[in-house]
Design an enzyme around this catalytic site. Structure first.
Site, PDB file in Angstrom:
ATOM      1  N   TYR A  80       0.844  -1.190   0.000  1.00 42.99           N
ATOM      2  CA  TYR A  80       0.000   0.000   0.000  1.00 42.99           C
ATOM      3  C   TYR A  80       0.889   1.254   0.000  1.00 42.99           C
ATOM      4  CZ  TYR A  80      -3.946  -3.093   0.905  1.00 42.99           C
ATOM      5  OH  TYR A  80      -4.901  -4.072   0.806  1.00 42.99           O
ATOM      6  N   GLY A 124      -5.972 -13.008  11.796  1.00 44.31           N
ATOM      7  CA  GLY A 124      -6.974 -12.562  10.843  1.00 44.31           C
ATOM      8  C   GLY A 124      -7.927 -13.677  10.487  1.00 44.31           C
ATOM      9  N   ARG A 125      -7.418 -14.652   9.741  1.00 48.80           N
ATOM     10  CA  ARG A 125      -8.259 -15.757   9.276  1.00 48.80           C
ATOM     11  C   ARG A 125      -8.921 -16.513  10.431  1.00 48.80           C
ATOM     12  NH1 ARG A 125      -3.798 -18.477   5.406  1.00 48.80           N
ATOM     13  NH2 ARG A 125      -2.412 -17.474   6.926  1.00 48.80           N
TER      14      ARG A 125
END
Length: 569
Positions: free
Chosen positions: A55, A202-203
Site C-alpha cells: 500500500y 486474521g483468518r
C-alpha cells in the site's frame, strides 16, 4: 483466474497512476490525521497504521517501488519520511489516551532488491523513536508470482514470519506483534520466549470471532478451526463479498440468529459436514435432532478430504465434538426410509446425503487398474466393498482388517501414515480430472512418492479451489514434477497407459500403473425427492444439491436451518 471469476470484473476500470507531488503528500498526512481524530471521537481505544503489503506507505519504504529522486527517495531515512510524518500526525490527533502502532513489512519475499529484515529493523527503530507504542511485523512479496501470494502476509507455512519478527523484536524496547498462520500453542511459546509480545490473527478470527474469549475461558477445543482454504482472501481478489468456508455467518451478521420457534423434531440425513453443521445448529436452537448416517462413522467426504489436506481434519474433529456436545441423537449404519422417519415422528427433514459419483464413459474405464473417486475414498479410509476387493487385492484387505481389529481405522492420522506403506498403487498414476479433488489427490500422491500426471479436457485447472490456494498448489505440483495436461481430448485408457490428444493437437501416451478418475460427481436429489413424494417437508443441502465442497455444505446447512425454523418449505 477461472473464466467465471473474470465475470466479477465486468465494467471495471483500470486505476490511473499518478506520482505524488508535495501537495499530494501533505494531503495524505492530513487525511491520516483526520482519520485518527474521527477514530478517537468514535471511542476507539487504539489505531494501527497500515504501512505494509504494497500500500501507499509501504511503497514509499520499498527500494523497488520508490524510485524518487527527491527527499522522499534514495536512502532508507528518506523513504521513511512519509510513514514517519503520518505516524506523527496520527499520534497528535489520537491524543494521549489512545494506543498507536504501525504495521511494517519485515521483508519482500521473492522481490529482488526489496525490503530486507535489516531494513525492517532500522525502520522499526525509527518508528519507535517517533513515538509508536508498538510495531506489527508482517511481510510482502512479488505479486507477479502466484505461489508467493500465500508466502508472506497470509502464509501457508505455519509461523514462517516469526523468525523475522523475533529479529525485529531484538532491537526494540516497545512491544512487537507477530502474525502469519500462528497456531495458539506456537503463539503461547513465542510470547513466553520473548520473541514477540502479542499475536494478531486474521483468518482465525473470521472463522471464529469468539476465539479470544474461548481461550480465556479455557475451552480452546470449542474454537471453530480455520482450514486455511483462502476463501476469505480470494474473495477480495475476485471482487466478491466477504466469505468464510467454515463460518457462514461471516458478513451476514446483520441477519442475526434465527428465532428458535416452536419445538420440533428434525431428522438430518447424512453425517458429512453439511449434516453435522445443520444438526448442531438445530440443537443450539433447542430442537430435537436425530442424525441418520448410513456408514459406520461420521464425516462423509470430509474424511477423505482430511487425508489429502490435514487442516480439514481439524474441522472434522470439531464438528464431531460439537455434535456430541450438543446431544444430537446420532444413529450410524442407519438408512433413512419413510417408515423410519414416520416411526420417529419427525416434523421436518434435512437431506445432506452428498453427491453421486459416476464413472464417465471413458474408453477403457472398466479395467481393473482404474479407480473411481469412491474407490479411492474407500481404499484410503479402509472401507471394503466387493468391487474394491477385486481391484486392490490382498494388501487392502489385510490393512482394512488390521485397522478394524485395532480400532484404528477411525484414526485419520493412523490411516494417513498407513497409506504411505500399504496403499496399493503403482509408481505411475494418472488422474483424470483437474478440479479440486483431482488436484489435491495429485498433491497427496506426489508427496507419497508416486509419479503423477493430471489430465482433463477443461481449459483451466483448479475449479473448486479458491484462487490463492489454486495459485499455490498448481505451482507446487509443477515444481514437484507433476505433469498437468489441460484441454486434452480423445482420452482412452489402455494397458498400463493413457492416451490423449493435447490442446496443441499432438498425440500423447502416458504410463499408468493405475488410473484414478476424479470426475463425474453430481448432485443427487433422489432421496430428497422420494421423501418429498412420501409427504415429508424436506430441505436438501450440501453436495446433494450440486457439488459445493466444504463451503457449500456449511453455508447450505445454515440456510436450511433458518428455513426450517422460519417455517419455509
Amino acid at each position: 483466474f477461472l473464466m467465471e471469476e473474470f465475470a466479477n470484473f465486468a465494467g471495471a476500470k483500470m486505476p490511473e497512476i499518478k506520482v505524488l507531488e508535495q501537495a499530494d503528500i501533505d494531503l495524505v498526512v492530513q487525511q491520516f490525521g483526520e482519520a485518527a481524530r474521527r477514530a478517537r471521537e468514535a471511542g476507539f481505544d487504539g489505531i494501527e497504521i497500515h504501512s505494509g503489503h504494497g500500500y501507499l506507505l509501504s511503497s514509499f519504504i520499498s527500494p523497488v517501488t520508490n524510485t524518487r529522486t527527491d527527499e522522499y527517495g534514495g536512502s532508507l531515512e528518506n523513504r521513511m519520511r512519509l510513514p514517519l510524518a503520518v505516524l506523527r500526525a496520527v499520534i497528535e490527533n489520537a491524543g494521549p489516551e489512545m494506543a498507536v502502532w504501525i504495521k511494517l513489512d519485515s521483508q519482500e519475499i521473492g522481490k529482488a532488491g526489496g525490503i530486507t529484515v535489516d531494513d525492517a529493523k532500522a525502520a522499526a527503530k525509527m518508528v519507535e523513536a517517533a513515538g509508536a507504542h508498538a510495531v506489527t511485523v508482517t511481510a510482502y512479496h512479488d505479486t507477479s508470482v502466484g505461489k508467493l501470494h500465500s508466502e508472506s502476509n497470509i502464509p501457508h507455512i505455519e509461523g514462517s514470519n516469526l523468525p523475522a519478527t523475533a529479529a525485529i523484536k531484538s532491537v526494540l524496547g516497545i512491544p512487537v506483534i507477530g502474525l502469519g498462520r500462528v497456531e495458539v500453542d506456537v503463539a503461547d511459546k513465542g510470547i513466553g520466549k520473548g520473541d514477540f509480545d502479542f499475536v494478531a490473527m486474521g483468518r482465525k478470527l473470521l472463522a471464529d470471532p469468539h476465539l479470544p474469549r474461548k481461550l480465556t475461558e479455557g475451552v480452546a477445543e470449542t474454537v471453530r478451526p480455520c482450514i486455511y482454504c483462502y476463501t476469505c482472501v480470494s474473495a477480495i481478489y475476485t471482487s466478491d463479498t466477504g466469505r468464510c468456508a467454515v463460518n457462514p455467518d461471516l458478513a451476514f451478521e446483520y441477519l442475526g440468529q434465527p428465532e428458535a420457534g416452536p419445538a420440533m423434531h428434525v431428522a438430518v440425513i447424512g453425517g458429512g459436514p453439511g449434516g453435522m453443521e445443520a444438526a448442531r445448529r438445530l440443537r443450539m436452537l433447542g430442537h430435537t435432532v436425530t442424525l441418520l448416517e448410513k456408514s459406520n462413522r461420521l464425516g462423509g467426504t470430509l474424511r477423505f478430504a482430511s487425508l489429502a489436506y490435514e487442516p480439514n481434519e481439524r474441522l472434522l474433529n470439531w464438528l464431531q465434538a460439537e455434535v456430541a456436545e450438543a446431544g444430537v441423537d446420532v444413529r450410524l449404519s442407519t438408512a433413512a426410509t419413510p417408515e423410519l422417519l414416520r416411526s420417529l415422528g419427525v416434523d421436518q427433514v434435512i437431506v445432506a446425503s452428498g453427491a453421486v459419483r459416476g464413472m464417465p464413459a471413458i474408453p477403457g474405464h472398466e479395467r481393473d487398474n482404474v479407480y473411481s473417486g469412491d474407490d479411492m475414498r474407500r481404499m484410503m479410509l479402509g472401507e471394503e466393498s466387493e468391487e474394491l476387493k477385486r481391484k486392490t487385492g490382498l494388501m487392502t484387505r489385510i490393512a482394512t482388517k488390521v485397522g478394524a481389529a485395532t480400532g484404528m481405522t477411525a484414526n485419520l492420522d493412523f490411516v494417513r501414515k498407513a497409506t504411505k506403506q500399504w496403499m496399493p498403487l503403482g509408481d505411475h498414476v494418472v488422474i483424470i480430472g483437474g478440479e479440486l479433488v483431482g488436484i489435491e489427490l495429485a498433491e497427496f500422491l506426489c508427496e507419497r512418492g508416486r509419479t503423477v500426471t493430471v489430465i482433463d479436457d477443461v481449459p483451466r485447472f483448479g475449479k473448486g479451489l479458491t484462487l490463492v490456494r489454486r495459485m499455490r498448489i498448481l505451482t507446487e505440483l509443477e515444481e514437484h514434477g507433476v505433469a498437468l495436461h489441460k484441454g486434452a481430448q480423445d482420452l482412452a485408457i489402455g494397458d498400463k497407459l493413457v492416451t490423449f490428444t493435447a490442446s496443441d493437437g499432438t498425440a500423447h501416451s502416458v504410463r499408468a500403473d493405475h488410473v484414478i478418475v476424479a470426475k463425474g460427481a453430481d448432485g443427487d436429489l433422489s432421496l430428497a425427492d422420494s421423501l418429498t413424494a412420501a409427504g415429508f417437508n424436506v430441505h436438501p443441502v450440501g453436495d446433494a444439491t450440486g457439488v459445493g465442497y466444504i463451503e457449500g455444505a456449511i453455508r447450505g446447512a445454515a440456510a436450511a436451518v433458518r428455513a426450517v425454523v422460519e417455517g419455509r418449505g
